[in-house]
Design an enzyme around this catalytic site. Structure first.
Site, short mmCIF file in Angstrom:
data_model
loop_
_atom_site.label_atom_id
_atom_site.label_comp_id
_atom_site.label_asym_id
_atom_site.label_seq_id
_atom_site.Cartn_x
_atom_site.Cartn_y
_atom_site.Cartn_z
N ASP A 22 47.55 32.64 44.95
CA ASP A 22 48.00 32.59 43.56
C ASP A 22 48.11 31.14 43.10
OD1 ASP A 22 48.82 33.55 41.15
OD2 ASP A 22 50.80 34.19 41.80
N ASN A 70 43.27 43.19 38.07
CA ASN A 70 42.55 42.01 37.56
C ASN A 70 41.44 42.35 36.57
OD1 ASN A 70 42.82 40.06 40.65
ND2 ASN A 70 44.11 40.04 38.83
#
Ligand code: FPP
Length: 234
Positions: A22, A70
């Site tokens: 991330d 996503n």
């Protein structure tokens, strides 16, 4: 090569590490660069951590590359991520083969663009016989989806138990998850390996993924070595 205790000198052998990669976007934003540049630098981190995992003797390194959520990102970002994935596999396939790295995908990757699916299918086939580190890439992956699919498969075979569900998970052929790392300061699992994390150690760092190095991985492994795992016992 990162200094690492020989397996016999480790408190507990670490076989399987997973990473929620991330912070690519924040890395780029801090430098006034497009998000895609953060993802490009993220791929470089994938490359160096894959090498480090192999050199450290990990049996499996699982990376959260693209979640079922996503797809809701802007279309150009999704397209860029698919392109980066394709180029990464194409560029590094020979390296995987030369170093006995097996590629494995978890998640329903067949929903990805057809050219990516074809390229992944070829890479999976070409590395299937490799017996060194398994690089596991989570693509179109969501843990709740994985557990639901595994439970349905177990039910279709007759018995729904912890063992029968575990045997149907995408990770069934991998060692148990020892350590789950998340970069960028976020402290949540984001639908990643929820079942497998039941007894895994967790290591969170503020380091953004493009800045993550083999030294950070070694630091996480050292913290793992220092912990005593009790699996609910005493
Ligand atoms: C999180 O950063 C990262 C992702 C959603 C994708 C991870 C993908 C890569 C590292 C590159 C492709 C992977 C492979 C295996 C080739 P973010 O965009 O959520 O960052 P932010 O939270 O700072 O915005």
């Amino acid at each position: 090569m990162i200094p690492r205790k020989a397996p016999e000198a480790q408190a507990v052998a670490i076989r399987h590490v997973a990473i929620i990669m991330d912070g690519n976007g924040r890395w780029a934003k801090a430098r006034h660069l497009p998000r895609v540049v953060g993802h490009q630098r993220g791929v470089e981190a994938v490359r160096r951590l894959t090498k480090a995992a192999r050199e450290m003797g990990l049996e499996a390194l699982t990376l959260y590359a693209f979640s079922t959520e996503n797809w809701s990102r802007p279309e150009d970002e999704v397209t860029a991520l698919m392109g980066l994935l394709k180029r990464f596999i194409q560029a590094d396939l020979e390296e995987f083969c030369a170093n006995n790295v097996r590629l494995k995908i978890i998640g329903d990757y067949r929903a990805l663009p057809a050219d990516v699916v074809a390229m992944l299918g070829d890479a999976l086939a070409r590395t299937a016989g490799n017996t060194g580190t398994t690089l596991v890439v989570a693509l179109n992956y969501g843990a709740q989806d994985e557990i639901a699919r595994a439970a349905a498969a177990a039910a279709a075979k007759g018995a729904v138990t912890v063992e029968s569900i575990a045997a149907e998970l995408d990770t069934a052929d991998l060692p148990p998850l020892d350590l789950l790392i998340r970069t960028s300061g976020e402290v949540r699992l984001s639908n990643f390996l929820l079942w497998q994390a039941a007894y895994a150690e967790m290591w969170f760092t503020d380091v953004l993924w493009p800045d993550f190095t083999p030294e950070h991985l070694a630091e996480a492994l050292a913290a793992f070595d220092a912990r005593e795992r009790r699996y609910g016992g005493r």
